[in-house]
Motif scaffolding. Structure first.
Motif, mmCIF file in Angstrom:
data_model
loop_
_atom_site.group_PDB
_atom_site.id
_atom_site.type_symbol
_atom_site.label_atom_id
_atom_site.label_comp_id
_atom_site.label_asym_id
_atom_site.label_seq_id
_atom_site.Cartn_x
_atom_site.Cartn_y
_atom_site.Cartn_z
ATOM 1 N N ILE A 230 0.875 -1.170 0.000
ATOM 2 C CA ILE A 230 0.000 0.000 0.000
ATOM 3 C C ILE A 230 0.911 1.217 0.000
ATOM 4 C CG2 ILE A 230 -1.764 1.322 1.213
ATOM 5 C CD1 ILE A 230 -2.841 -1.223 2.382
ATOM 6 N N CYS A 231 0.946 1.892 -1.122
ATOM 7 C CA CYS A 231 1.857 3.023 -1.297
ATOM 8 C C CYS A 231 1.062 4.325 -1.372
ATOM 9 C CB CYS A 231 2.685 2.827 -2.568
ATOM 10 S SG CYS A 231 3.861 4.144 -2.880
ATOM 11 N N LEU A 232 1.318 5.226 -0.445
ATOM 12 C CA LEU A 232 0.681 6.532 -0.474
ATOM 13 C C LEU A 232 1.525 7.454 -1.338
ATOM 14 C CD1 LEU A 232 -0.442 5.101 2.137
ATOM 15 C CD2 LEU A 232 -0.931 7.372 2.995
ATOM 16 N N VAL A 233 1.130 7.537 -2.613
ATOM 17 C CA VAL A 233 1.917 8.269 -3.595
ATOM 18 C C VAL A 233 1.804 9.770 -3.391
ATOM 19 C CG1 VAL A 233 2.255 8.690 -6.058
ATOM 20 C CG2 VAL A 233 1.631 6.401 -5.260
ATOM 21 N N SER A 234 0.567 10.253 -3.223
ATOM 22 C CA SER A 234 0.347 11.688 -3.057
ATOM 23 C C SER A 234 -0.852 11.907 -2.139
ATOM 24 C CB SER A 234 0.106 12.349 -4.419
ATOM 25 O OG SER A 234 -0.181 13.731 -4.268
ATOM 26 N N THR A 235 -0.571 12.219 -0.879
ATOM 27 C CA THR A 235 -1.612 12.546 0.114
ATOM 28 C C THR A 235 -1.132 13.749 0.922
ATOM 29 O OG1 THR A 235 -0.658 10.916 1.625
ATOM 30 C CG2 THR A 235 -2.514 10.194 0.261
ATOM 31 N N PRO A 236 -1.041 14.925 0.291
ATOM 32 C CA PRO A 236 -0.398 16.077 0.938
ATOM 33 C C PRO A 236 -1.130 16.617 2.162
ATOM 34 C CG PRO A 236 -1.495 16.739 -1.096
ATOM 35 C CD PRO A 236 -1.533 15.240 -1.059
ATOM 36 N N ARG A 237 -2.422 16.311 2.311
ATOM 37 C CA ARG A 237 -3.179 16.862 3.435
ATOM 38 C C ARG A 237 -3.422 15.842 4.548
ATOM 39 N NH1 ARG A 237 -7.729 20.919 0.753
ATOM 40 N NH2 ARG A 237 -6.354 21.829 -0.812
ATOM 41 N N LEU A 238 -2.793 14.694 4.476
ATOM 42 C CA LEU A 238 -3.008 13.655 5.472
ATOM 43 C C LEU A 238 -2.546 14.128 6.849
ATOM 44 C CD1 LEU A 238 -4.032 10.725 5.746
ATOM 45 C CD2 LEU A 238 -1.661 9.986 5.493
ATOM 46 N N GLU A 239 -3.458 14.042 7.836
ATOM 47 C CA GLU A 239 -3.170 14.502 9.191
ATOM 48 C C GLU A 239 -3.187 13.376 10.215
ATOM 49 O OE1 GLU A 239 -6.017 17.467 10.123
ATOM 50 O OE2 GLU A 239 -5.298 18.910 8.632
ATOM 51 N N LYS A 240 -4.094 12.390 10.030
ATOM 52 C CA LYS A 240 -4.235 11.314 11.004
ATOM 53 C C LYS A 240 -4.113 9.970 10.298
ATOM 54 C CE LYS A 240 -7.361 13.902 14.057
ATOM 55 N NZ LYS A 240 -8.687 13.892 14.732
ATOM 56 N N ALA A 241 -3.395 9.038 10.929
ATOM 57 C CA ALA A 241 -3.240 7.694 10.367
ATOM 58 C C ALA A 241 -3.329 6.663 11.485
ATOM 59 C CB ALA A 241 -1.908 7.561 9.633
ATOM 60 N N ALA A 254 5.964 -7.137 7.815
ATOM 61 C CA ALA A 254 6.772 -6.074 8.406
ATOM 62 C C ALA A 254 7.178 -5.052 7.349
ATOM 63 C CB ALA A 254 7.996 -6.670 9.081
ATOM 64 N N ARG A 255 7.536 -5.519 6.142
ATOM 65 C CA ARG A 255 7.925 -4.588 5.071
ATOM 66 C C ARG A 255 6.740 -3.737 4.616
ATOM 67 N NH1 ARG A 255 10.839 -9.167 3.150
ATOM 68 N NH2 ARG A 255 9.178 -9.571 1.632
ATOM 69 N N VAL A 256 5.545 -4.343 4.541
ATOM 70 C CA VAL A 256 4.349 -3.575 4.181
ATOM 71 C C VAL A 256 4.075 -2.516 5.241
ATOM 72 C CG1 VAL A 256 1.863 -3.698 3.776
ATOM 73 C CG2 VAL A 256 3.362 -5.476 2.863
ATOM 74 N N THR A 257 4.230 -2.894 6.514
ATOM 75 C CA THR A 257 4.032 -1.934 7.609
ATOM 76 C C THR A 257 5.040 -0.802 7.524
ATOM 77 O OG1 THR A 257 3.276 -3.775 9.005
ATOM 78 C CG2 THR A 257 3.842 -1.716 10.108
ATOM 79 N N TRP A 258 6.281 -1.152 7.277
ATOM 80 C CA TRP A 258 7.333 -0.137 7.126
ATOM 81 C C TRP A 258 6.995 0.816 5.974
ATOM 82 C CZ3 TRP A 258 10.710 0.949 3.088
ATOM 83 C CH2 TRP A 258 11.766 1.806 3.384
ATOM 84 N N GLY A 259 6.526 0.254 4.836
ATOM 85 C CA GLY A 259 6.149 1.102 3.708
ATOM 86 C C GLY A 259 5.005 2.042 4.041
ATOM 87 N N LEU A 260 4.021 1.543 4.810
ATOM 88 C CA LEU A 260 2.915 2.395 5.219
ATOM 89 C C LEU A 260 3.397 3.536 6.105
ATOM 90 C CD1 LEU A 260 -0.186 0.129 6.006
ATOM 91 C CD2 LEU A 260 -0.095 2.099 4.482
ATOM 92 N N LEU A 261 4.295 3.233 7.031
ATOM 93 C CA LEU A 261 4.791 4.267 7.934
ATOM 94 C C LEU A 261 5.548 5.357 7.180
ATOM 95 C CD1 LEU A 261 5.955 2.199 11.030
ATOM 96 C CD2 LEU A 261 4.124 3.889 10.949
ATOM 97 N N THR A 262 6.333 4.954 6.190
ATOM 98 C CA THR A 262 7.020 5.974 5.386
ATOM 99 C C THR A 262 6.017 6.852 4.651
ATOM 100 O OG1 THR A 262 7.223 4.490 3.482
ATOM 101 C CG2 THR A 262 9.022 4.493 5.073
ATOM 102 N N GLY A 263 4.893 6.261 4.228
ATOM 103 C CA GLY A 263 3.880 7.037 3.506
ATOM 104 C C GLY A 263 3.122 8.014 4.377
#
Length: 437
Positions: A230-241, A254-263
């Protein structure tokens, strides 16, 4: 002098407001009161139908309290046919598997013919062995779509149809192909809230999403190892996750989780569910990203499974959040804590930390939720860590169930770094302020 029937002469909008607060069967019965009430119920702007408490926590209104059946569903179709529409809200909660998918689909098609709905909530409970298959009509005015326990298929003509009004999309244990889910997101560019729960559901094929939503402010992901990316390519207004992972941990997850956290690294509020820290501990530290705007963090910490790698992830989180102001930790122990874990926590946690900006400059509020601890003293160990290291701490809250006296005794022994710190303990009945200076 005869009494005047003032209720029958109320304006139509007030009558509709009154009927909206009744159960559906009672609203229909008002058509027998007087000629002026005969067709008022057909103007109802919303319907809540279902037998049980739904996932949103609101009690659904229903014809009766018996399990849903095919005849019940046919009556629902009859009622909807008599209403004029369109609807501001349509909520349907189905229990068990008594309703055939074709009846459910005919209801959705009927709603579409009535002019659509603005908010559609469809919850099918205990249906995972026989998922309801639905085709989503292109509701032009749909603002909120919340589905659970069903299989969603988009019609062939959906390509190119834009959900311009859709702002909230929630899919809880919903089977949907990767192509249709990606298409649904691509056609809903005005989404502000997206919730995707696949933690307890086997998905086929693997989900691999690229999310570009310019107005997204709130995202929630509950994932399992069937999710590929799950890659968040462009979510410039994201405030809560909010990120939660399956208890069946793997390096892939774990890698998917890591990718989500970077996004979501630019959010101001982050909630990490149970076992996220444990999943991250399967990867090599340090991670090459941080959370420069994060103000509020909430996460679960299972003290019964703490090891050195999990403690390192715990420390990395604090170091990666230089402007953290508010911290909420849900402490729990699913199994009894071993003496080895207790010793490890005393060695790795209750000691002074250097080079952690939030502990030195910004962390002012820490809340410990200790309701789910089998051994309370392990939670006090974490409390002592923050009392020892948070130099600008203003308030430490401890929410607990019992064992108050032993906790107070331990807290009186604690070292404290902040001169302004106040420790307050809460249980269901009392509030205790502890002076730890």
């Amino acid at each position: 002098m005869a009494e005047v029937d003032r209720i029958s002469f109320l304006p139509e909008e007030i009558k509709i407001s009154i009927l909206s607060r009744l159960q559906v069967k009672d609203a229909i019965r008002t058509s027998a009161l007087a000629r002026s009430w005969r067709d008022v119920y057909t103007l109802l702007p919303s319907l809540r139908l279902g037998c049980y408490l739904d996932r949103l926590g609101d009690t659904s209104k229903d014809f009766d309290s018996r399990p849903v059946s095919s005849s019940w569903m046919q009556r629902v179709n009859h009622v909807v046919s008599s209403l004029q529409g369109p609807f501001l809200l349509f909520r349907l909660s189905l229990f068990m598997n008594f309703v055939p998918s074709n009846l459910l689909q005919s209801l959705l098609d009927l709603l579409f013919q009535k002019g659509g709905v603005q908010m559609l909530h469809l919850h099918c409970y205990y249906s995972f062995y026989s998922l309801k298959v639905i085709w989503l009509p292109p509701f032009h005015s749909l603002k909120v779509l919340q589905l659970s326990g069903c299989q969603l298929i988009l019609p062939n003509e959906f390509q190119g149809f834009h959900f311009h009004c859709l702002t909230t999309l929630s899919l809880y244990d919903v089977i949907i192909s990767n192509h249709h889910l990606q298409l649904l997101l691509d056609e809903s560019k005005n989404l502000t809230t997206f919730m995707f729960n696949a933690r307890d559901l086997d998905l086929a094929p693997d989900i691999s999403l690229n999310i570009s939503l310019p107005f997204l402010t709130h995202a929630q992901f509950q994932i399992n190892e069937m999710v590929h990316k799950i890659c968040l390519v462009s979510t410039p207004r994201l405030e809560k996750a909010h990120i939660t992972v399956s208890i069946s941990l793997s390096e892939k997850l774990a890698r998917v989780t890591w990718g989500l956290l970077t996004g979501v690294s630019m959010v101001s509020s982050l909630h990490l569910g149970l076992d996220v820290l444990k999943a991250l501990s399967l990867l090599a530290l340090p991670f090459n990203f941080s959370f420069p705007q994060l103000k509020c963090l909430r996460f679960y910490l299972n003290v019964a499974t703490m090891d050195k790698r999990t403690c390192n992830v715990f420390h990395w989180l604090l170091k990666s959040m230089p402007f953290l102001e508010e911290l909420n930790i849900e402490l729990l122990s699913i199994s009894e804590q071993t003496e080895g874990v207790a010793t490890l926590m005393r060695e790795l946690l209750v000691k002074k930390q250097n080079g952690v900006p939030c502990l030195d400059q910004t962390l002012k509020s820490v809340t410990m939720h200790m309701y789910l601890l089998l051994e309370v003293m392990s939670g006090i160990t974490v409390v002592k860590f923050f009392l020892l290291n948070a130099k600008v701490l203003k308030l430490m809250k401890i929410l607990y169930c019992d064992d108050e006296l032993s906790m107070i005794e331990e807290l009186h022994k604690a070292e404290i770094a902040s001169l302004d710190a106040k420790v307050v303990m809460f249980n269901t009945k009392t509030e205790v302020t502890v002076n730890v200076k």
